[in-house]
Design an enzyme around this catalytic site. Structure first.
Site, short mmCIF file in Angstrom:
data_model
loop_
_atom_site.label_atom_id
_atom_site.label_comp_id
_atom_site.label_asym_id
_atom_site.label_seq_id
_atom_site.Cartn_x
_atom_site.Cartn_y
_atom_site.Cartn_z
N GLU A 1 0.84 -1.21 0.00
CA GLU A 1 0.00 0.00 0.00
C GLU A 1 0.87 1.25 0.00
O GLU A 1 2.00 1.24 0.48
CB GLU A 1 -0.89 0.03 1.25
CG GLU A 1 -2.01 -0.97 1.21
CD GLU A 1 -2.84 -0.95 2.48
OE1 GLU A 1 -2.58 -0.11 3.36
OE2 GLU A 1 -3.74 -1.79 2.60
N GLN B 1 -6.70 2.82 -23.92
CA GLN B 1 -7.92 2.00 -23.93
C GLN B 1 -9.10 2.97 -23.94
O GLN B 1 -9.71 3.28 -22.91
CB GLN B 1 -7.94 1.10 -22.68
CG GLN B 1 -9.14 0.18 -22.57
CD GLN B 1 -9.06 -1.06 -23.46
OE1 GLN B 1 -7.99 -1.40 -23.95
NE2 GLN B 1 -10.18 -1.72 -23.67
N LYS C 1 -1.28 2.24 -40.35
CA LYS C 1 -0.71 1.17 -39.51
C LYS C 1 -1.78 0.16 -39.12
O LYS C 1 -2.90 0.53 -38.82
CB LYS C 1 -0.13 1.81 -38.24
CG LYS C 1 0.39 0.80 -37.22
CD LYS C 1 1.18 1.50 -36.13
CE LYS C 1 0.34 1.78 -34.91
NZ LYS C 1 1.08 2.42 -33.83
N ARG D 1 -2.23 -2.81 -36.27
CA ARG D 1 -1.61 -3.46 -35.11
C ARG D 1 -2.01 -4.93 -35.12
O ARG D 1 -3.19 -5.27 -35.10
CB ARG D 1 -2.05 -2.78 -33.81
CG ARG D 1 -1.38 -3.37 -32.60
CD ARG D 1 -1.42 -2.49 -31.39
NE ARG D 1 -0.48 -1.38 -31.40
CZ ARG D 1 0.84 -1.50 -31.22
NH1 ARG D 1 1.37 -2.68 -31.06
NH2 ARG D 1 1.61 -0.43 -31.22
N ASP E 1 6.05 10.66 -33.31
CA ASP E 1 4.88 9.96 -32.80
C ASP E 1 4.64 10.38 -31.35
O ASP E 1 5.54 10.95 -30.72
CB ASP E 1 5.10 8.43 -32.89
CG ASP E 1 3.77 7.65 -32.89
OD1 ASP E 1 2.70 8.28 -32.85
OD2 ASP E 1 3.82 6.40 -32.91
C1 R5P Z 1 -0.34 3.95 -30.83
O1 R5P Z 1 -1.30 4.23 -31.50
C2 R5P Z 1 0.71 4.94 -30.48
O2 R5P Z 1 0.53 6.14 -31.16
C3 R5P Z 1 2.10 4.42 -30.80
O3 R5P Z 1 2.29 4.33 -32.20
C4 R5P Z 1 2.33 3.06 -30.17
O4 R5P Z 1 1.96 3.09 -28.81
C5 R5P Z 1 3.78 2.64 -30.30
O5 R5P Z 1 3.99 1.40 -29.70
P1 R5P Z 1 5.26 0.51 -30.06
O6 R5P Z 1 6.47 1.36 -29.87
O7 R5P Z 1 5.21 -0.64 -29.08
O8 R5P Z 1 5.10 0.05 -31.47
#
Ligand code: R5P
Length: 299
Positions: A38, A96, A195, A197, A222
């Site tokens: 805690e 999230q 992109k 994921r 980014d």
């Molecule tokens: C996601 O949408 C964020 O903008 C970053 O592109 C992402 O969190 C990058 O994560 P990583 O370095 O693990 O590819």
């Protein structure tokens, strides 16, 4: 009204810089961990009638950092602070931002409500993840909130380091606002990839129409780099298409190991802001936070 900055356990370095910029006193929050895990916090100075700027980045240890911030906010209020601003350079739980799968939590909204319920008057953060929501106001519905983009700081860094980019690139459409601001300040064209994921660690980058990077020095920007795989995936395509160099600048670097792997995999340099402290934190965001605090004072 007197103002003070209090640095929580993940906000001490930046808290001191912010206090210096604002020319107001700085104090550490006393924090301690009980053997069962805690958190106990204690203010060692009078807060009554003051405006208290609590600085706490929510990385590493997002859960502990959040609990500490909530305990500090409510306690500051109980001890008579007139205003409490939560200055959270890195805001965890922001990604999230929807129920991606049945039964999941929408954590950005829940955490924002916890900060409001604890008694903060304002929430200030840096380059937070605003993807499926357009503004922090969508989740902070009762208090003033500000998201500081860092376009100026990233552009200034590129100039100071003499990177001389002739193209600014973003890895996905969510990076567009930051890419556009940096490109505008550097008087460069910009380009944004698409992109997909595939998993927590794997991403696939796709070209969109109009990439012209042959012989160019590219600045890839980014909001967050974690594993660094997003940056690597884009850098590989840029180099394959003839880019002369790919330098990266991100607002938040979460994993120093990710940063090191980026450098091993074809990226020429990497810098992040000091929202999260690491060997790559070369971009100071304290001035941008100080401006945000000054703007918040007008609300
Ligand atoms: C996601 O949408 C964020 O903008 C970053 O592109 C992402 O969190 C990058 O994560 P990583 O370095 O693990 O590819």
């Amino acid at each position: 009204m007197a103002s003070i900055v209090i640095g929580c356990s993940q906000g001490r370095v930046l808290g001191k810089l912010l206090a210096k910029r604002l020319k107001i006193p700085y104090f550490d929050l006393s924090t301690e961990k009980f053997p069962d895990g805690e958190t106990r916090i204690r203010f060692r100075q009078k807060l009554s009638g003051k405006k208290v700027l609590l600085v706490q980045s929510m990385y590493p240890f997002p859960n502990d950092s959040l609990v500490e911030l909530l305990l500090a906010t409510e306690t500051a209020r109980e001890l008579g602070a007139k205003h409490v601003f939560a200055v959270v350079p890195y805001f965890a739980y922001a990604r999230q931002d929807t129920r991606f799968n049945d039964g999941e939590c929408v954590s950005n909204k829940i955490v924002a409500r916890m900060v409001e319920d604890a008694g903060a008057d304002a929430f200030i953060t840096v380059a937070t993840h605003l993807h499926r929501i357009s503004s922090l106001r969508d989740i902070f519905t009762r208090i003033h909130s500000q998201n500081v983009l860092l376009g100026k700081e990233i552009a200034d860094y590129a100039i100071a380091r003499k990177l001389k980019p002739s193209l600014v690139v973003g890895p996905d459409w969510e990076s567009k606002p930051l890419v556009r601001e940096v490109a505008l300040r550097l008087h460069c064209p910009s380009y944004v990839f698409r992109k997909q994921r595939l998993s927590g660690r794997k991403v696939k980058s796709f070209l969109t129409p109009g990439l012209d990077c042959r012989g160019k020095r590219v600045l890839l920007v980014d909001d967050i780099a974690s594993t660094g795989n997003t940056l690597v995936s884009v850098a590989k395509i840029l180099k394959k298409n003839g880019a002369k160099s790919v330098d990266c600048a991100v607002a938040h670097l979460l994993d120093e190991k990710g940063g090191k792997s980026v450098l091993r995999k074809g990226v020429d340099s990497l810098a992040s802001s000091n929202s999260v402290s690491s060997a790559f934190s070369k971009i100071d965001c304290s001035q941008a936070l100080a401006h945000a605090v000054a703007r918040t004072d007008r609300f």
